[in-house]
Design a protein around this motif. Structure first.
Motif, PDB file in Angstrom:
ATOM      1  N   SER A 169      -0.296   6.505 -19.386  1.00 20.53           N
ATOM      2  CA  SER A 169      -1.153   5.331 -19.552  1.00 20.53           C
ATOM      3  C   SER A 169      -0.328   4.049 -19.581  1.00 20.53           C
ATOM      4  O   SER A 169      -0.724   3.031 -18.994  1.00 20.53           O
ATOM      5  N   TYR A 170       0.831   4.103 -20.240  1.00 21.89           N
ATOM      6  CA  TYR A 170       1.715   2.924 -20.313  1.00 21.89           C
ATOM      7  C   TYR A 170       2.216   2.541 -18.922  1.00 21.89           C
ATOM      8  O   TYR A 170       2.151   1.364 -18.518  1.00 21.89           O
ATOM      9  N   VAL A 171       2.683   3.534 -18.162  1.00 20.56           N
ATOM     10  CA  VAL A 171       3.199   3.256 -16.813  1.00 20.56           C
ATOM     11  C   VAL A 171       2.083   2.746 -15.904  1.00 20.56           C
ATOM     12  O   VAL A 171       2.274   1.810 -15.116  1.00 20.56           O
ATOM     13  N   LEU A 172       0.883   3.347 -16.033  1.00 21.65           N
ATOM     14  CA  LEU A 172      -0.236   2.949 -15.188  1.00 21.65           C
ATOM     15  C   LEU A 172      -0.643   1.502 -15.443  1.00 21.65           C
ATOM     16  O   LEU A 172      -0.926   0.742 -14.509  1.00 21.65           O
ATOM     17  N   ASN A 173      -0.663   1.104 -16.719  1.00 23.36           N
ATOM     18  CA  ASN A 173      -1.000  -0.287 -17.036  1.00 23.36           C
ATOM     19  C   ASN A 173       0.053  -1.249 -16.491  1.00 23.36           C
ATOM     20  O   ASN A 173      -0.282  -2.348 -16.016  1.00 23.36           O
ATOM     21  N   GLU A 196       0.821  -1.209   0.000  1.00 17.73           N
ATOM     22  CA  GLU A 196       0.000   0.000   0.000  1.00 17.73           C
ATOM     23  C   GLU A 196       0.857   1.261   0.000  1.00 17.73           C
ATOM     24  O   GLU A 196       0.435   2.301  -0.524  1.00 17.73           O
ATOM     25  N   GLN A 197       2.041   1.200   0.569  1.00 19.56           N
ATOM     26  CA  GLN A 197       2.938   2.353   0.577  1.00 19.56           C
ATOM     27  C   GLN A 197       3.771   2.454  -0.695  1.00 19.56           C
ATOM     28  O   GLN A 197       4.381   3.504  -0.944  1.00 19.56           O
ATOM     29  N   ALA A 198       3.818   1.366  -1.482  1.00 17.79           N
ATOM     30  CA  ALA A 198       4.650   1.364  -2.690  1.00 17.79           C
ATOM     31  C   ALA A 198       4.030   2.252  -3.758  1.00 17.79           C
ATOM     32  O   ALA A 198       2.809   2.255  -3.957  1.00 17.79           O
ATOM     33  N   GLN A 199       4.860   3.008  -4.439  1.00 13.66           N
ATOM     34  CA  GLN A 199       4.389   3.891  -5.498  1.00 13.66           C
ATOM     35  C   GLN A 199       5.493   4.139  -6.516  1.00 13.66           C
ATOM     36  O   GLN A 199       6.684   4.043  -6.203  1.00 13.66           O
ATOM     37  N   ARG A 200       5.072   4.415  -7.723  1.00 13.98           N
ATOM     38  CA  ARG A 200       5.995   4.800  -8.795  1.00 13.98           C
ATOM     39  C   ARG A 200       5.946   6.320  -8.927  1.00 13.98           C
ATOM     40  O   ARG A 200       4.889   6.889  -9.214  1.00 13.98           O
ATOM     41  N   ARG A 201       7.070   6.966  -8.680  1.00 15.89           N
ATOM     42  CA  ARG A 201       7.126   8.422  -8.728  1.00 15.89           C
ATOM     43  C   ARG A 201       7.652   8.873 -10.090  1.00 15.89           C
ATOM     44  O   ARG A 201       8.822   8.645 -10.422  1.00 15.89           O
ATOM     45  N   ILE A 202       6.778   9.492 -10.864  1.00 16.03           N
ATOM     46  CA  ILE A 202       7.162   9.987 -12.187  1.00 16.03           C
ATOM     47  C   ILE A 202       7.612  11.436 -12.041  1.00 16.03           C
ATOM     48  O   ILE A 202       6.816  12.298 -11.631  1.00 16.03           O
ATOM     49  N   ASN A 234      -1.166  -0.193  -5.826  1.00 18.30           N
ATOM     50  CA  ASN A 234      -2.572  -0.556  -5.657  1.00 18.30           C
ATOM     51  C   ASN A 234      -3.403   0.710  -5.763  1.00 18.30           C
ATOM     52  O   ASN A 234      -3.883   1.265  -4.770  1.00 18.30           O
ATOM     53  N   GLN A 235      -3.568   1.198  -6.974  1.00 16.08           N
ATOM     54  CA  GLN A 235      -4.280   2.450  -7.215  1.00 16.08           C
ATOM     55  C   GLN A 235      -5.774   2.320  -6.935  1.00 16.08           C
ATOM     56  O   GLN A 235      -6.436   3.296  -6.607  1.00 16.08           O
ATOM     57  N   PHE A 290      -9.981  -7.822 -13.281  1.00 18.33           N
ATOM     58  CA  PHE A 290     -10.738  -7.003 -14.237  1.00 18.33           C
ATOM     59  C   PHE A 290     -11.181  -5.688 -13.605  1.00 18.33           C
ATOM     60  O   PHE A 290     -10.985  -4.603 -14.186  1.00 18.33           O
ATOM     61  N   PHE A 291     -11.769  -5.747 -12.400  1.00 15.11           N
ATOM     62  CA  PHE A 291     -12.271  -4.537 -11.765  1.00 15.11           C
ATOM     63  C   PHE A 291     -11.135  -3.618 -11.318  1.00 15.11           C
ATOM     64  O   PHE A 291     -11.337  -2.396 -11.209  1.00 15.11           O
ATOM     65  N   ALA A 292      -9.956  -4.183 -11.039  1.00 19.83           N
ATOM     66  CA  ALA A 292      -8.811  -3.330 -10.712  1.00 19.83           C
ATOM     67  C   ALA A 292      -8.451  -2.442 -11.912  1.00 19.83           C
ATOM     68  O   ALA A 292      -8.278  -1.229 -11.772  1.00 19.83           O
ATOM     69  N   PHE A 293      -8.364  -3.039 -13.104  1.00 20.17           N
ATOM     70  CA  PHE A 293      -8.073  -2.257 -14.302  1.00 20.17           C
ATOM     71  C   PHE A 293      -9.231  -1.300 -14.617  1.00 20.17           C
ATOM     72  O   PHE A 293      -9.007  -0.147 -15.016  1.00 20.17           O
ATOM     73  N   PHE A 294     -10.464  -1.769 -14.430  1.00 19.23           N
ATOM     74  CA  PHE A 294     -11.637  -0.946 -14.730  1.00 19.23           C
ATOM     75  C   PHE A 294     -11.683   0.293 -13.831  1.00 19.23           C
ATOM     76  O   PHE A 294     -11.890   1.423 -14.314  1.00 19.23           O
ATOM     77  N   TYR A 295     -11.464   0.097 -12.526  1.00 15.20           N
ATOM     78  CA  TYR A 295     -11.561   1.226 -11.601  1.00 15.20           C
ATOM     79  C   TYR A 295     -10.414   2.211 -11.801  1.00 15.20           C
ATOM     80  O   TYR A 295     -10.612   3.426 -11.708  1.00 15.20           O
ATOM     81  N   VAL A 296      -9.213   1.701 -12.074  1.00 18.18           N
ATOM     82  CA  VAL A 296      -8.084   2.597 -12.337  1.00 18.18           C
ATOM     83  C   VAL A 296      -8.340   3.417 -13.597  1.00 18.18           C
ATOM     84  O   VAL A 296      -8.021   4.608 -13.671  1.00 18.18           O
TER      85      VAL A 296
END
Length: 437
Positions: free
Chosen positions: A368-372, A240-246, A272-273, A328-334
């Motif tokens: 979008s590429y990084v998010l996927n 939950e604390q992990a994140q990609r910082r752009i 976990n967006q 599926f719902f993880a990708f849908f909600y993001v």
């Protein structure tokens, strides 16, 4: 965390907020034990004791109500109608232009959406309360309990309306208590009430595992579950604390003789967006066919197939569908909660750019590429965490309300981290030494 709470109690105004929040929690927990009129409380307790925690289809809603659903109390619906209404409004914001415009209006638009959420919460509470009363009257709330049909002795229309109105009013009171904690307490009122509801079921669920255990009078199973819970909490906190910082760089602008901009910042994209929303969506969707089969009097093959695969929770078909729906719902909600085009346009408007990426459309495609890419491990992590109760069913022979289930751990850890951050930020505001050094 304990240091933050200790420092907060030493600060007078924060101590008042913490004590006020604790008082609201006590009121909320008392309300979960007050039965509604028209219910035979002794019959309810007999069926609850006989069920031994195996609540089947109603396990998720019962967890969010802190065990009040099966007790049929004034807070039986708990916070679930508000959660459902909030999710529906959030999804409709993407579809309905009027709601999207309100969202962009700032505080005034947010207040209007909150008002719509309250109205929808009351409507959903009436619908869910009617369904709960009908289920209790038919005896389907506790399948296999001899006293299930006598839970509601008086089945007149007046008694039914009174029960539905009482539960709807209870939901309104819960919503009001949550807003009181948000305004006058430590904040995050609805989330804290949800946290308390889930945490309240832990002691009884853990003790039930100890009572059902065979090794060393159940203490080995009890200790194993505690150890598994600690490992899961550590894993959830880490992810939950992990994140990609752009990184984002803002160009300098000269206005008169002054220079503005030229700062560096970043866009935090969490692994976990989507949070716990995909698990709730997947669970609710899988409950629908089982609920239809439970109320159907048919003896056809489809009902037999649903009862054998989608009710027990440990069937390979159920596990596979549950896991795939979460992904599926993880990708849908993001996709509906994070708009790369909007972020790219805002960055371009204020002179921001990602180093090495052109502003505008290339920036949106890169985001979008990084998010996927980061949503894949996040969705797989959610699926694996959510399957822990199923593993417990197979490994320990536990009931379907295993205390350290994916949904409960995700909510408890998420709310706990957010509450600690809020307390620390309020402490920092009151003890800021940046300008004094």
């Amino acid at each position: 965390m304990l240091t933050a709470f200790a420092r907060a109690f030493k600060t007078p105004d924060l101590r008042k907020k913490l004590l006020f929040t604790l008082g609201i929690i006590v009121i909320y927990r008392v309300g979960t034990h007050v039965p509604i009129p028209g219910v035979d409380y002794r019959a309810v307790q007999a069926c609850v004791d006989q069920a031994s925690g195996n609540q089947g289809l109603f396990g998720l809603v019962n967890m969010f109500s802190g065990g009040a659903l099966l007790q049929i109390t004034i807070f039986a619906l708990g916070i679930m109608p508000y959660i459902t209404a909030s999710i529906i409004l959030q999804l409709l914001t993407v579809v309905i232009p009027r709601l999207e415009a309100l969202k962009k209006e700032g505080q005034a638009g947010t207040a209007k959406i909150t008002q719509y959420t309250r109205y929808l919460t009351v409507a959903l509470a009436i619908l869910q309360g009617t369904g709960l009363v009908a289920t209790a009257r038919s005896g389907a709330l506790f399948s296999g309990c001899p006293q299930a049909t006598s839970i509601v002795p008086d089945q007149s229309i007046f008694t039914t309306i009174t029960m539905v109105v009482t539960m709807t009013a209870g939901t309104g009171v819960v919503m009001w208590l949550g807003e009181l904690v948000t305004d006058r307490g430590i904040g995050n009122g609805m989330s804290i009430l949800m946290f308390i509801s889930i945490a309240a079921t832990f002691p009884s669920a853990l003790w039930a595992i100890k009572e059902q255990g065979d090794l060393a009078d159940g203490w080995i199973e009890f200790g194993t579950v505690i150890l598994v819970g600690l490992v899961m909490v550590g894993l959830v906190v880490f992810v939950e604390q992990a994140q990609r910082r752009i990184p984002v760089q803002y160009a300098k602008r000269m206005i008169g003789r002054r220079s503005y901009g030229g700062t560096s910042t970043y866009i935090p994209l969490k692994v976990n967006q989507a949070g716990v929303i995909p698990v709730i969506f997947a669970s609710s969707l899988l409950y629908i066919p089982a609920l239809i089969a439970q109320f159907s009097s048919s003896t056809s093959g489809w009902k037999t197939w649903i009862e054998s695969t989608l009710v027990s929770g440990n069937h390979p078909v159920y596990i596979s569908l549950y896991f795939l729906l979460i992904v599926f719902f993880a990708f849908f909600y993001v996709a509906i909660s994070f708009n790369p085009e909007e972020v790219a346009d805002n960055m371009k408007k204020y002179g921001g750019f990602i180093p090495g990426i052109r502003a505008g459309r290339p920036t949106a495609e890169y985001l979008s590429y990084v998010l996927n890419r980061i949503t894949w491990p996040g969705s797989l992590y959610l699926g694996l965490i959510a399957l822990v109760p199923t593993m417990a069913l197979v490994g320990f022979g536990a009931n379907q309300n295993f205390p350290f289930g994916g949904t409960s751990i995700l909510i408890i850890v998420g709310v706990g981290l957010e509450t600690v951050k809020q307390i620390e930020s309020q402490l920092q505001q009151r003890n800021y030494e940046g300008f004094l050094r």
